[in-house]
Each structure stands twice: as C-alpha cells, then as structure tokens.
Design an enzyme around this catalytic site. Structure first.
Site, PDB file in Angstrom:
ATOM      1  CG  ASP A 203      35.488  37.995  44.058  1.00 26.49           C
ATOM      2  OD1 ASP A 203      36.135  39.026  44.253  1.00 26.49           O
ATOM      3  OD2 ASP A 203      34.255  37.967  43.938  1.00 26.49           O
ATOM      4  CD  GLU A 245      37.680  40.128  47.994  1.00 25.14           C
ATOM      5  OE1 GLU A 245      37.527  41.360  48.019  1.00 25.14           O
ATOM      6  OE2 GLU A 245      36.805  39.380  47.531  1.00 25.14           O
TER       7      GLU A 245
HETATM    8  C1  GLC Z   1      35.330  41.391  45.385  1.00 23.23           C
HETATM    9  C2  GLC Z   1      35.993  42.236  44.327  1.00 23.23           C
HETATM   10  C3  GLC Z   1      35.099  43.388  43.969  1.00 23.23           C
HETATM   11  C4  GLC Z   1      33.772  42.855  43.502  1.00 23.23           C
HETATM   12  C5  GLC Z   1      33.154  41.908  44.536  1.00 23.23           C
HETATM   13  C6  GLC Z   1      31.996  41.172  43.986  1.00 23.23           C
HETATM   14  O1  GLC Z   1      35.200  42.065  46.581  1.00 23.23           O
HETATM   15  O2  GLC Z   1      37.252  42.665  44.778  1.00 23.23           O
HETATM   16  O3  GLC Z   1      35.691  44.206  43.003  1.00 23.23           O
HETATM   17  O4  GLC Z   1      32.898  43.915  43.267  1.00 23.23           O
HETATM   18  O5  GLC Z   1      34.081  40.934  44.936  1.00 23.23           O
HETATM   19  O6  GLC Z   1      32.424  40.198  43.055  1.00 23.23           O
END
Ligand code: GLC
Ligand code: CA
Length: 543
Positions: A203, A245
């Site tokens: 993440d 991500e």
């Molecule tokens: C990522 C996740 C999101 C979350 C953020 C903070 O972007 O996809 O849902 O709010 O991280 O952890």
C-alpha cells in the site's frame, strides 16, 4: 521466455475482495473469513486465479482497516488466525492464490508503537514515527485526502510535538530512516508469508521517506528500501510477489520495477481514467497517448490493470481540464465526487449498459498487463453515494434475491452497510443466483471473457501495436507473441463502424473470432473491413 518459465503473476487475473462485504457466516452483519471460504467455489468458477484481500488486521477502522493496530492478528469481526490459515489452504486446494495488503507507510494511531512513541520520549518507539517541533517541514508534499485533511502534520498534546501523516491524521507515518522500522516490516512479511500467502499488495509505497525540498514521493531512498524488501523476499521465499500501489505517472511507476529487482508488479493508474474518457468520447486517442507514455518494463515484471477498486476512481493522473470533464460526465452530482475522484462503481458509471461494461472489460484485457476485477463488478453491482467516504462502493456482495441479498441472515439493520436496493441496481435483480441462470447475463459473459483471456497468454505476454489510429472511433490493437498474432478491435461509439484495417502483412491468413470460436474470413491483401455494431468488439486470431 519459454512458456514453462513464465512466472505465474505474468498471466493471471486477480479478484479484489473486502472480507467484510463478501459473505457473513455467523450472522452478525459483517462478512468474515469463513464466509469467504464458503464462496471460494464461486470465485474458482468465475475463472480468476488470485484473490487480493483487503486489510484484515485489528484496527479501529478509521480507514476501513488501512489503519492497522496490530500487524500480527485478524480483526475479531473477521475471524481468527486459524480461520485465515484455513482460507489460504482452501484457496490453494482449488488452485487459487491469495495476496494480502502490506501497509508499510503508516499504522493506526492506536498501534502500540505509536502509543509508546507519543507518551515516552525515551522509548525506542519515539523514533518509529516522524516527529517535529514545527508543522513547517516538507512543505512541498501534497495533501492526499484533500476533503478531510488540511495539513500533513498533526499536533499531539501528549508529545507536545507534531507528527507526520500522508493520509488521515489517525494514520501516523512510520519513520523509514530508522532501520528498526525496516526490520519490523520484514518480520511482518515473514509472519504472513509463513502462513502461506502468495505475496503482498504493498500500500502507498511512494511515501516511505521524506526529504526537505522534495515532494517526498518516489525518492531514491524509498526505492533503496523497497529493493531491500524484495531482496529479503527473494532470499527467503519462492514464487511470492510484491505488487506496488503507486498512483503515479508511468515513468515514475517504472522506477518501482527497478531492474526487475524491486516490484514484480505495479498498478497502471493513469490508463484507468483514460479508458472512461475513451468510452465517453468515442475516441481512442487518450489510450494511444497514455500507452505512448508508458515505458517498457523488465521482462520478469508485469503491469496490473483495473477499471475500479475500493477507492475513488482517482483523477490524480489527468490534467485539470480532463478532471473537470470527467467530473461533469461521470459525477454530475457533488456527492459522487470525493477528493480528486469519483466514488461510483463500474455499472452505474457505464449507465448499467451491459455492452459498455463488457467493452470496458474487453478493452482492459486487450491491453498488456494482468487485470484485476473488483468484487461485485462481475455482476454489475451498483453503489450508494449516500454512505460516508468511499463506503458506497464497498457494500455487501449480492448473492441472491432473498433478504440482505443472501449476504447475511442478520436483521437488515445490523448489516455493516445496507445492500443496494435502488431501481435497476437492486439486489433483487442484480445477484449471482439470477445471473448464473441466465446465459446472457453479465456474469456469464464475464466468465467467458475471462476464460478466453486466460487461455490465450498472448494477452498477458505479447507485444502490442496500435493500428488504424486514423479511425479513433475504434481502438485497434495488434498483439504478438512468438508466432501468434491477435487483433483486438473495439468500437467505442454508439454507432456501427466499418473499421478498415491494413492486414496486408497477413494476407490470406485465416481470421478466427476467439470469443465465438467462429471463422471470420481472411485477411485481405488490401484493406480488411471489420464490421462492428455499437459498443461491440472482436478478438480475432490471425493465421
Ligand atoms: C491506499 C488504499 C486506501 C487507503 C490509503 C491509506 O491508497 O488503497 O484505501 O485509504 O492507502 O492507507
Ligand atoms: Ca460475521
């Protein structure tokens, strides 16, 4: 690469699930791990091969579990560690893999580390987070949750100092300059990998390190840490993946693949809004443009592509003008908007029109990469913009027309969120049971599309070239892998098209429609005409 050496993640279709919303086994109104286990046969039958489960860890749920209070447990609402182990085993028995979220950047403010950090300046935990006497450092870092936060710093009374947070203020950022924090995260990786999972969706990776005078994203120091995590993974495990991500431009995401020694996979964020632009404008140029800006990646790495996920349809990677246009076309009501995005699901975005939904999926599958399907989008689930934050796209999965859509036997008011019951999106119509029985349902057509995609590795592994760019009403992609060629022709408009493609290189080769498995004539020495009805597409194997 010879076929047998191709790593599994190169040619796979992912399915993203929120356990809370999938199936409730003990009727407390919240989906749980045993519930998911009971639906693994459905997932297998859908044809996807790897499940990404969103955070399942103990958490105060200020950010739906992305605020972790304990990296080593399962939230009691979802079950136990033993249930989790059972899930992994049951999935593996069916040939399904599982990846989980690895939330590196921050913890919950309820995490023991943070509680020690703020209360005890002398404990080693003080240095686990990023503290400052002022709120003026790193002023060039943007704010991500624009609707709720006005600074990346929050004051903590107890510590008498400010702490750094890129997301909600309840999510303090960990201090990755501290080697102990990096060690902690390796232990977390070990814990879940030893339970048998197949990897992590990591993440929010661009934000690990902060440096004055930068935007604190994608810094070389961040890449060095991520490469170290990868080396650790490779030294200790086999066949496991890290998926990044990083909501960034392709040239920046390119860095996350390293020389094939950082991430195995990375989401391709910016192509996603351009698929929606192309569909609404009836014009393929936004896709030509973004793919033109997409660099080559090492041959043991793969893009991960998607249409929707659990977050808002992000409009960070478009121009201001494009954002305004996307908002006016796809989010006419203010409640449909959040931060720099749109909180709606695929089916309502595409007017609940099966042709458009299939076309969007076919477009995604025609591009290089490994696609992800967001749970519920395979049946055309709707959304609920009246729910808080991004919760409107995280409602209970719709299994049948019975009360609570078959998600739970709890009294309806006990459900963690109401099922979708409005107009054409009502669970009474849109549900797995109904769609299974109807050969023309979205679900059955999706299943077929998934199967065809998967059995033709050319989609995942082949090179691509755009053809017929002078007819932007259609997106035309030639895929090539070893000796095979495949033509993907998609009509983005609501009018029939006579697409003229130059296939003279392949003249007299036989064309086969691989979706219907029917003969499609021959490639001509001059121009080959492909007739496409509104929003129709063809996948034609050549030769
Ligand atoms: C990522 C996740 C999101 C979350 C953020 C903070 O972007 O996809 O849902 O709010 O991280 O952890
Ligand atoms: Ca439950």
């Amino acid at each position: 690469m010879p076929q047998k050496e191709i790593p599994w993640y190169m040619n796979t279709i992912f399915y993203q699930i929120q356990i809370k919303a999938y199936c409730d086994s003990n009727n407390d109104g919240i989906g749980d791990i045993p519930g998911l286990i009971s639906k693994l046969d459905y997932i297998k039958d859908l044809g996807v091969e790897c499940i990404w489960i969103m955070p399942i860890y103990p958490s105060p749920m200020e950010d739906d579990g992305y605020d972790i209070a304990d990296y080593y447990g399962v939230h009691p609402d979802y079950g136990t560690l033993a249930d989790f182990k059972e899930l992994v085993d049951q999935a593996h028995q069916r040939g399904l893999r599982i990846i989980a979220d690895l939330v590196l950047n921050h913890t919950s403010d309820q995490h023991y580390w943070f509680q020690r950090s703020r209360t005890d300046p002398n404990s080693k935990y003080r240095n686990y987070y990023v503290w400052s006497d002022t709120d003026e450092k790193y002023a060039d870092a943007r704010i991500i949750f624009l609707d709720t936060e006005d600074s990346n710093w929050a004051f903590d009374e107890e510590a008498g100092m400010y702490y750094w947070h890129r997301f909600y203020s309840s999510q303090p950022d960990l201090n990755y300059d501290n080697p102990e924090v990096r060690m902690e995260m390796k232990k977390v990786m070990d814990f879940w990998l030893d339970l048998g999972i197949d990897g992590f969706r990591a993440d929010a990776v661009p934000y690990l390190i902060e440096r004055e005078g930068t935007n604190c994203e994608n810094l070389p120091e961040t890449h060095a840490i991520l490469k170290d995590f990868r080396a650790y993974l490779d030294a200790n495990y086999e066949d496991k993946i890290l998926l990044a991500e990083a909501n960034q431009w392709p040239e920046d995401v390119r860095q996350y693949f390293g020389e094939g020694d950082e991430f195995h996979m990375g989401f391709h964020f910016p192509v996603m809004p351009r698929i929606f632009m192309a569909l609404r404008k009836g014009d393929a140029s936004p896709i030509h443009w973004i793919m033109g800006k997409t660099p080559e990646i090492p041959n043991n790495t793969q893009w991960c592509t998607f249409l929707r996920n659990h977050d808002e349809l992000t409009l960070e990677m478009v121009t201001e003008e494009e954002r305004q246009w996307m908002w006016s076309e796809y989010a006419p009501e203010p409640r449909m908007r959040i931060n720099l995005g749109i909180r709606r699901r695929l089916a309502p975005l595409l007017d609940n029109d099966q042709r458009k939904i299939l076309l969007a999926n076919a477009l995604l599958y025609s591009l290089p990469g490994a696609p992800i399907i967001y749970y519920g989008d395979e049946i055309g689930m709707g959304d609920n913009i009246w729910l808080f934050d991004r919760n409107g796209v995280r409602t209970p999965m719709q299994w049948d027309a019975s009360i609570n859509a078959g998600f739970s036997d709890a009294p309806p008011e006990k459900l963690f969120a109401p099922v979708i019951d409005s107009q054409e999106h009502s669970y009474k119509e849109v549900n797995v049971k109904n769609e299974k029985q109807d050969p023309d349902s979205l679900l059955n057509k999706m299943k077929h599309l998934i199967k065809v995609r998967k059995t033709n590795p050319i989609f995942a592994l082949g090179e691509y070239e755009f053809l017929a760019k002078d007819q932007p009403e259609c997106l035309v992609i030639l895929r090539k892998y070893q000796d095979s060629c495949l033509l993907c022709a998609l009509n983005l408009t609501q009018t029939a098209q006579n697409l003229a493609v130059d296939l003279s290189n392949f003249k007299e080769s036989k064309l086969t429609d691989i979706i219907s498995d029917q003969d499609f004539g021959e490639a001509q020495s001059g121009i080959t005409i492909i007739e496409l009805s509104p929003y129709d597409f063809k996948w034609l194997s050549i030769g």
